[in-house]
Structure formats: C-alpha cells, structure tokens
Design an enzyme around this catalytic site. Structure first.
Site, PDB file in Angstrom:
ATOM      1  N   CYS A 164      41.064  45.236  48.745  1.00 46.40           N
ATOM      2  CA  CYS A 164      39.884  45.761  48.049  1.00 46.40           C
ATOM      3  C   CYS A 164      40.092  47.228  47.692  1.00 46.40           C
ATOM      4  CB  CYS A 164      38.644  45.598  48.927  1.00 46.40           C
ATOM      5  SG  CYS A 164      37.139  46.289  48.215  1.00 46.40           S
ATOM      6  N   CYS A 178      37.035  49.486  48.266  1.00 46.70           N
ATOM      7  CA  CYS A 178      36.805  49.784  49.684  1.00 46.70           C
ATOM      8  C   CYS A 178      37.764  50.849  50.203  1.00 46.70           C
ATOM      9  CB  CYS A 178      36.983  48.521  50.523  1.00 46.70           C
ATOM     10  SG  CYS A 178      36.030  47.088  49.981  1.00 46.70           S
ATOM     11  N   ASP A 179      39.043  50.756  49.823  1.00 43.82           N
ATOM     12  CA  ASP A 179      40.083  51.522  50.514  1.00 43.82           C
ATOM     13  C   ASP A 179      40.865  52.500  49.656  1.00 43.82           C
ATOM     14  OD1 ASP A 179      39.459  50.106  52.846  1.00 43.82           O
ATOM     15  OD2 ASP A 179      40.854  48.497  52.351  1.00 43.82           O
TER      16      ASP A 179
END
Length: 326
Positions: free
Chosen positions: A144, A147-148
């Site tokens: 993701c 997300c990261d």
C-alpha cells in the site's frame, strides 16, 4: 469441519469478519442493543492491519499506532458495549432459507440463525511468493503506497506490477523516493493508456520490462535490495531498494459465500449505490471485500458504520418489537 456436535445459536445480527469494518459495525450495533456476534476468524482476526507496523494515517493518533494495537483497541471497544467476538471461521452460509432467517455455519460446528448479516471479510493482497517477502513485510516490503510511501522519502523504491494499481502506486511514490523503478514481467503494460503514459512521462520513474523479482534482501534495519531475472534472456541482476511495493492485485475473501451474493468480475461483493445493501435483503457488506479502490483502514471503518446503520434500519423495518432473545 471438526467432529463436535452441531449447535444452533439465534441472533439478531451476525458479523462475518473483523478488521476496521467489522469491529466498527459491531460497535454501532452493540450500542444499539443488538448484541451482535462477530465471527472474526480463527487465524487472522483483525484483518491486514495485524500484520502492519506503524499506522500514521488513522485519525486520532498523532504519534501513530501499531496496526495490531489499533485492532486491539477496536476489538475492546466493540466488546465493551456488548459485542461477542468469536475466533471461528465460516465454512458455509444459507441466506435464503425457508424459515426466513439467514444461516451461518462455522468450522467449530455452530450454526447461527440470524435476521441480518454483515460481511466484512476483506481482501488479501496477492503475494510474490519469493524469499524475503514475508521476512521484510512491514520493514521494506509493502502492499500500500498510500499507507507506507512516507517512510521512504529520499530512498530508492521498487514497484512490481503492470496494471492500473501499479501505475498509480509508482506515480504516487515518485513524489517520495529518490528514484522509483517499476518492474513488469511482460514487455507491455496491462494498465490503461492514460495511466501508463503518466508513468512513462515521469522523469523519476524507470521501467524494467520482461523481468521478475526473485528475492528480497536486507538486514536488521529492513529491505536493502531485490534480485531480478529477465524472463526472456535469463539474465540476473540486483537492484537497490529500500522500499518494495507489490501491486499485482488482491483477492477478496468471498469463497465461503459459494456464489450466494452477487459479485463483480473480480469477485468483490457488489452493493447498491450509496449504501451497503447486497443482492440479498438483510445481508450487508463493508470494507475491502467491497472496496477495491481506496482500501484504507479509515474508509473501511466508515463503511462498517454505514453497514451497521443499514442493518439497524432493516431490522427495525421487519420487526419493531420481536427481537431475538440471545
């Protein structure tokens, strides 16, 4: 299924799955007095976040929170208000039984008869299945970018895939990494032309065609490099990579439904526009088992809230006073 004697348990509502969508639905339904049972799964209760390290984009945690800790808090909050959490897997469902109820059977041999069902079983990211992928998951290997990506500012990044998701991830990550290398096993993308053109015109993205990642290497600080093999020439090489983003698709967890709900061509449960109602009255769905676009914890939680409110409305419409006694 185990050989224990079968049991029957009657409920107003059963939630199949956990994670942000399932626990949020449980919280809302529990506070409304429906005492839902959550069939959270035997092996991976809490969904994908239990395998995530730092979560910095969930509202309310300015210093971030570990994925498992966030799921524990959601679990405890739902339980506090009366939700019953069972660590059991669903093996079969019957949503159109002659008695007008929905029947959900678990691996332990319990069959729940319920007026309403909320499905929040999520989806699993497809894995490469190469050495180092599991070891460095959450420490360099990610599924993701939203997300990261922040964790890899100024570092070399690799994205693996050739569809629209891979293009979107690469384009997004190009704003963070010192460089982004997109690796695709074929000599042309599966992605739409507009998405591919966007990547090919980005000066911070390099594309390697006809190649696969065969291993991820690193140290105690996380991922450091990947091994590549050219599928045409057989030539092998190594590429520096602090961030390895796998974008080869995901698989919704719907096999247990055995076709009982309508799904799209990729297997995701279809719901009515602007709500969480599925093709069967009284069955609702939320989270990544429905959503293949956003796939964020906060959007799953929001959809879990909507599913709970839709379920409440349905339960009220079919019976104002005759609730099931637990």
């Amino acid at each position: 299924m185990t050989q224990e004697a079968e049991k029957t348990d009657q409920r107003d509502v059963v939630i199949i799955g956990s994670g942000p969508a399932g626990y949020t639905a449980a919280l809302y339904l529990a506070r409304a007095g429906y005492q839902p049972v959550v069939l959270a799964g035997a092996l991976t209760p809490g969904g994908q976040l239990v395998n995530t390290t730092e979560v910095e984009n969930y509202p309310g945690f300015p210093d971030g929170i570990l994925g498992p800790d966030l799921m524990d808090k959601m679990h405890d909050q739902a339980e506090k208000f009366g939700a019953q959490i069972e660590y059991d897997d669903v093996v079969s469902v019957d949503f159109q039984a002659d008695d007008g109820l929905k029947h959900v059977t678990t691996d332990s041999g319990t069959t729940y008869s319920t007026r309403a069902v909320v499905v929040t079983t999520g989806a699993q990211y497809k894995k490469l299945g190469v050495p180092g992928e599991v070891e460095y998951s959450g420490r360099g290997v990610s599924y993701c970018a939203t997300c990261d990506g922040f964790f890899f500012k100024g570092k070399p990044i690799v994205v693996i895939g050739g569809g629209d998701s891979a293009m979107e991830e690469a384009d997004f990550l190009a704003g963070y990494g010192s460089s982004v290398t997109l690796i695709h096993r074929r000599n042309e993308f599966r992605a739409s032309t507009i998405m591919a053109d966007r990547v090919l015109s980005n000066d911070n993205i390099n594309v390697i065609y006809d190649s696969i990642v065969t291993a991820v290497h690193g140290d105690d600080k996380g991922a450091q490099s990947v091994d590549l093999t050219n599928v045409v020439s057989g030539e092998t090489s190594s590429l520096q990579a602090s961030g390895v983003f796998v974008a080869i698709g995901s698989t919704p967890e719907t096999a247990f439904l055995n076709g009982s709900l309508e799904t799209d061509e990729d297997g995701y449960i279809t719901v009515e526009h602007d709500c969480t109602r599925t093709s069967i009255p009284g069955v609702f769905a939320a989270g990544d088992v429905v959503d293949k676009v956003y796939r964020q914890a906060v959007s799953a939680a929001g959809m879990g809230c909507r599913a709970a409110l839709d379920a409440q409305s349905y339960l009220s419409s079919i019976s104002q006073h005759d609730s099931v006694t637990v």
